[in-house]
Design a protein around this motif. Structure first.
Motif, PDB file in Angstrom:
ATOM      1  N   GLY A   1       0.798  -1.223   0.000  1.00  0.00           N
ATOM      2  CA  GLY A   1       0.000   0.000   0.000  1.00  0.00           C
ATOM      3  C   GLY A   1       0.826   1.265   0.000  1.00  0.00           C
ATOM      4  O   GLY A   1       0.262   2.373  -0.080  1.00  0.00           O
ATOM      5  N   ASP A   2       2.167   1.138   0.075  1.00  0.00           N
ATOM      6  CA  ASP A   2       3.038   2.327   0.094  1.00  0.00           C
ATOM      7  C   ASP A   2       3.544   2.597  -1.325  1.00  0.00           C
ATOM      8  O   ASP A   2       4.606   2.109  -1.734  1.00  0.00           O
ATOM      9  N   LYS A   3       2.803   3.399  -2.043  1.00  0.00           N
ATOM     10  CA  LYS A   3       3.126   3.679  -3.440  1.00  0.00           C
ATOM     11  C   LYS A   3       4.437   4.448  -3.567  1.00  0.00           C
ATOM     12  O   LYS A   3       5.202   4.270  -4.522  1.00  0.00           O
ATOM     13  N   THR A   4       4.727   5.298  -2.599  1.00  0.00           N
ATOM     14  CA  THR A   4       5.946   6.118  -2.638  1.00  0.00           C
ATOM     15  C   THR A   4       7.191   5.247  -2.587  1.00  0.00           C
ATOM     16  O   THR A   4       8.121   5.413  -3.384  1.00  0.00           O
ATOM     17  N   GLN A   5       7.206   4.304  -1.635  1.00  0.00           N
ATOM     18  CA  GLN A   5       8.369   3.411  -1.516  1.00  0.00           C
ATOM     19  C   GLN A   5       8.531   2.554  -2.764  1.00  0.00           C
ATOM     20  O   GLN A   5       9.628   2.392  -3.299  1.00  0.00           O
ATOM     21  N   LEU A   6       7.403   2.007  -3.239  1.00  0.00           N
ATOM     22  CA  LEU A   6       7.454   1.101  -4.383  1.00  0.00           C
ATOM     23  C   LEU A   6       7.887   1.815  -5.661  1.00  0.00           C
ATOM     24  O   LEU A   6       8.433   1.189  -6.570  1.00  0.00           O
ATOM     25  N   SER A   7       7.658   3.110  -5.737  1.00  0.00           N
ATOM     26  CA  SER A   7       8.057   3.869  -6.931  1.00  0.00           C
ATOM     27  C   SER A   7       9.574   3.975  -7.054  1.00  0.00           C
ATOM     28  O   SER A   7      10.095   4.323  -8.119  1.00  0.00           O
ATOM     29  N   LYS A   8      10.293   3.679  -5.977  1.00  0.00           N
ATOM     30  CA  LYS A   8      11.767   3.784  -5.985  1.00  0.00           C
ATOM     31  C   LYS A   8      12.436   2.518  -6.517  1.00  0.00           C
ATOM     32  O   LYS A   8      13.660   2.470  -6.656  1.00  0.00           O
TER      33      LYS A   8
ATOM     34  N   LEU B   1       0.943  -4.760  -5.149  1.00  0.00           N
ATOM     35  CA  LEU B   1       1.441  -4.327  -3.845  1.00  0.00           C
ATOM     36  C   LEU B   1       0.994  -2.903  -3.522  1.00  0.00           C
ATOM     37  O   LEU B   1       0.772  -2.561  -2.357  1.00  0.00           O
ATOM     38  N   GLU B   2       0.850  -2.078  -4.554  1.00  0.00           N
ATOM     39  CA  GLU B   2       0.397  -0.698  -4.342  1.00  0.00           C
ATOM     40  C   GLU B   2      -1.033  -0.660  -3.820  1.00  0.00           C
ATOM     41  O   GLU B   2      -1.382   0.163  -2.975  1.00  0.00           O
ATOM     42  N   LYS B   3      -1.879  -1.566  -4.342  1.00  0.00           N
ATOM     43  CA  LYS B   3      -3.277  -1.639  -3.905  1.00  0.00           C
ATOM     44  C   LYS B   3      -3.628  -3.099  -3.647  1.00  0.00           C
ATOM     45  O   LYS B   3      -4.345  -3.728  -4.427  1.00  0.00           O
ATOM     46  N   PRO B   4      -3.111  -3.659  -2.548  1.00  0.00           N
ATOM     47  CA  PRO B   4      -3.303  -5.095  -2.302  1.00  0.00           C
ATOM     48  C   PRO B   4      -4.769  -5.462  -2.117  1.00  0.00           C
ATOM     49  O   PRO B   4      -5.516  -4.775  -1.414  1.00  0.00           O
TER      50      PRO B   4
END
Length: 779
Positions: free
Chosen positions: A591-598, A621-624
């Protein structure tokens, strides 16, 4: 197989490698949802629409290939197979062309032409065919054979004619030309059978009807076929509607041209002309009419099935109200209103029956009962079935909600279509063996508000009431299409492994009815599933079924957070790499889009998992566990509008799309009779398909433009700025002379024809007896 893959690739405008990969997966037992979701790398992104088309065409083309082998063998056994014929058969790209080529060699009963050939008359037929200057009577005298049944010149010439007629009727290239011509020019005509005018009044629009064959829409075609099946209508193809009966038809002219006949008074001209006309009338036209009407029916059925499938998909994917304690009310008058309360998981808590309406009229007592139940069970939602007494029951529930001081539940009228079917089903009997059938319907109504998909999969989709001519179409094709729709919807949403019924689990990719029942039995015996791996312990659920199903099954609050998402267990190692790369843990990442964008995707790619798979994992993972269904909304039926008699022309109301057909959309206004918005009244722009504008379950605003309580007909428009015609204007409009249906509009006319102008509406024939009047709908 390479040729089949190449043909399908051309049809879908994709690469043959993609098709070959998909075929291999299908042959290996993979399902369409699994391939579309978890094998994008192999198919290079083919979606479920591509795959459904591929699956259907693959079966057709494989059947075609098998049929070619049988035909080639049969002709070879007759010692009639030439290299040229074999090539034509191998090049045939459809079953119609293949059967045309096989026609002369197909085993058949002894015909008049064959009898003439056996009597030695074939040389005469060949001579007259090749040399038009020969005198038929003179040539025929040499072939008289009384013992074979040809005792005079007349009989001999008839035999020669039969030989040529059968030759013409079995000419595959001629059939192809005539078929193409009829598809382009022929008109389908419908007339009423003698003495059936009164009995068949609902087919009145087709008592004297004509329309070009290639323009007949599916709903009109199916209405006419139903009329024919009921012996009310007689259908036929007319090649040249405006042609004089005495002149040659365009089809007969094609036959002349095909054989290069230039008959201008030669000795054999009259014989050959009569033979050609008889060949068309007695053989070719009959054969092609049967074939083309059959094809029209197939196309119409396919379109009707497509309509049903689209409506069913919209209904199944309707917004769920969610996991809330729900009171289901199945309204009734004399027999009372059945009440069932289910908890947030759908578990039955309480049932009862109240009698607020006539003849008992226990209004106050029923109100107190509902108030007490709402308070006792903390009811959050009230689902009211839309059957008889629904608006009266809605008024009662509104009073109940108003009287509650806090925690007021939300009410909604929901479709109860199919609830009675579920109530009497074996599935309902297994689930509630001690519960009265009438109360089971209230349970279904409550649950379908919580989650339409989970509840409606328990009901035969043909009982849900969103089809068009559903009883007239090919039932096996309909069932297959509807099964595909349900499979797609269930797997797109995902299934809670610890709450799902066996009926819902059986629709999950890779599972069948037996496996689903075994999952429920294991759950009942061992308690909830805490991780997906436990599925492997379920009886008869092997590695293949686990591979296909695991990604679509969800476990909330389990051992592994990933089990609540659409990430497949086979890709968990990729998630481990993601965790290492971001130096984080899975619970904080989900759900942490900011972290996953890295993330650096290239560092995650290896020989097992490519870019498409990794992007899908990140997206999940962004929207489980995201639900693709829309946000839950309710329609607000207007207070005081309870029956069709309460409707007035000009009223603007809110309603729910209950069904979509090719000619328009039906809207539930809460008056126990759906109204029709004709396709021409959906929007100001041209619309070729109503589904471009609306879908089943959608909430819309409509204006009432015509009401006929005696015939239970309501005409609506979504063009809210439309002016309403006065009674005088309507009469003047309706009494204008009708144009000849076969006459084309003049090209230089300044008034362009309205392409959405209503044509006869056949819903009378499809079971909605009120709807044919809406053909008179005007702007």
């Amino acid at each position: 197989m390479a040729l089949i893959a190449e043909q399908i690739a051309q049809e879908l405008n994709v690469k043959p490698q993609q098709i070959n990969a998909a075929i291999n997966l299908l042959d290996d037992g993979a399902t369409v949802p699994f391939i579309a979701r978890y094998r994008k790398e192999a198919t290079q992104g083919l979606d479920d629409n591509h795959l459904r088309h591929l699956d259907q065409r693959l079966r057709y083309l494989r059947d075609l290939a098998d049929r070619k082998k049988v035909i080639l063998l049969n002709i070879e056994q007759q010692s009639k197979l030439t290299p040229s014929l074999a090539n034509e058969i191998n090049q045939a790209d459809n079953k119609t062309r293949l059967e045309d080529l096989y026609l002369p060699y197909r085993p058949k009963r002894r015909t008049k032409g064959q009898i003439a050939i056996e009597a030695g008359i074939e040389p005469l037929a060949n001579n007259l065919y090749n040399n038009w200057q020969l005198l038929p009577e003179k040539e025929a005298s040499a072939y008289i054979n009384a013992e074979a049944g040809f005792a005079d010149v007349k009989a001999v010439l008839e035999g020669a004619s039969y030989i040529l007629i059968e030759r013409f009727a079995e000419d595959a290239n001629l059939l192809q030309k005539l078929r193409k011509h009829l598809l382009k020019q022929a008109h389908l005509t419908s007339t009423v059978a003698k003495g059936k005018q009164q009995e068949g009044l609902k087919y009145k629009d087709y008592f004297d009807f004509s329309e070009r064959l290639n323009k007949v829409p599916s709903h009109r075609a199916l209405a006419m076929f139903r009329g024919r099946n009921e012996n009310i209508l007689q259908l036929s193809l007319v090649v040249d509607p405006n042609n004089e009966a005495s002149s040659f038809s365009s089809a007969e002219q094609i036959i002349f041209e095909h054989y290069n006949f230039r008959l201008t008074g030669q000795n054999a001209a009259d014989f050959l002309t009569k033979t050609i006309r008889l060949a068309w009338k007695a053989k070719l036209s009959v054969h092609l009419e049967t074939e083309l009407l059959g094809q029209l029916r197939e196309r119409a059925e396919a379109e009707a099935i497509k309509v049903f499938a689209t409506n069913l998909s919209d209904l199944l994917m309707a917004a769920p109200a969610g996991a809330k304690t729900t009171l289901g009310l199945d309204p009734g008058l004399r027999t009372g209103c059945k009440i069932a309360i289910v908890d947030s998981t759908g578990k039955l808590l309480h049932t009862t029956t109240i009698f607020p309406h006539a003849p008992q009229n226990h209004w106050d007592k029923s109100s107190r009962t509902l108030v007490n139940l709402c308070q006792q069970y903390n009811v959050e939602l009230i689902a009211i079935g839309n059957g008889t007494g629904s608006r009266e029951s809605d008024t009662l529930v509104a009073e109940v909600i108003q009287s509650l001081e806090k925690d007021k539940p939300q009410k909604m009228i929901v479709s109860e279509a199919g609830a009675s079917v579920y109530s009497a089903s074996e599935l309902a009997a297994d689930e509630f063996p001690d519960l009265d059938v009438s109360l089971r319907g209230a349970v279904s109504i409550a649950r379908r508000l919580q989650d339409p998909l989970a509840e409606l999969v328990k009901i035969d989709p043909k009982a849900i009431g969103v089809g068009q001519y559903q009883h007239d179409v090919n039932q096996s094709q309909l069932s297959q299409m509807l099964d595909n729709v349900i499979e797609n919807c269930v797997n797109n949403v995902g299934v809670d492994l610890n709450n799902a019924s066996a009926a819902l689990l059986a629709r999950v990719s890779g599972l069948n009815k037996t496996m689903a029942q075994n999952v429920v039995a294991y759950r009942d015996e061992h308690g909830r599933f805490n991780n997906r791996k436990t599925l492997k312990k379920v009886a008869r659920l092997g590695p293949k079924a686990y591979e296909q199903a695991a990604g679509f099954l969800r476990i909330t609050d389990g051992d592994n957070p990933l089990d609540s998402s659409g990430v497949h267990p086979e890709t968990y190692p990729v998630v481990e790499k993601i965790i290492q790369q971001l130096q984080s843990d899975i619970r904080s990442l989900m759900g942490d889009k900011t972290q996953l964008s890295k993330l650096s995707i290239n560092e995650l790619i290896d020989e097992n998992f490519g870019e498409l798979t990794i992007k899908d994992i990140i997206s999940e993972l962004e929207k489980p566990g995201r639900d693709p269904r829309p946000e839950f909304k309710t329609a607000q039926f207007k207070e005081g509008i309870n029956t069709i008699n309460d409707l007035k022309v000009g009223m603007v109301l809110e309603g729910v799309i209950s069904n979509v057909a090719n000619f328009g959309a039906f809207v539930d206004l809460g008056v126990h009779q759906d109204g029709l918005v004709h396709i021409s009244a959906l929007t100001d722009k041209f619309v070729s398909d109503p589904r471009e504008i609306v879908k089943t379950g959608e909430i819309v605003k409509v204006k009432v433009i015509e009401v006929d309580p005696s015939r239970k007909r309501i005409s609506l428009t979504m063009r809210l700025n439309d002016a309403i015609l006065s009674t005088t204007e309507k009469q003047q409009t309706q009494h204008k002379p009708q144009a000849n249906p076969t006459k084309k509009p003049q090209k230089n006319s300044t008034n362009k024809p309205n392409r959405n102008k209503p044509k006869p509406v056949e819903n009378a024939a499809m079971g909605n007896a009120f709807a044919d009047a809406f053909a008179k709908l005007k702007k």
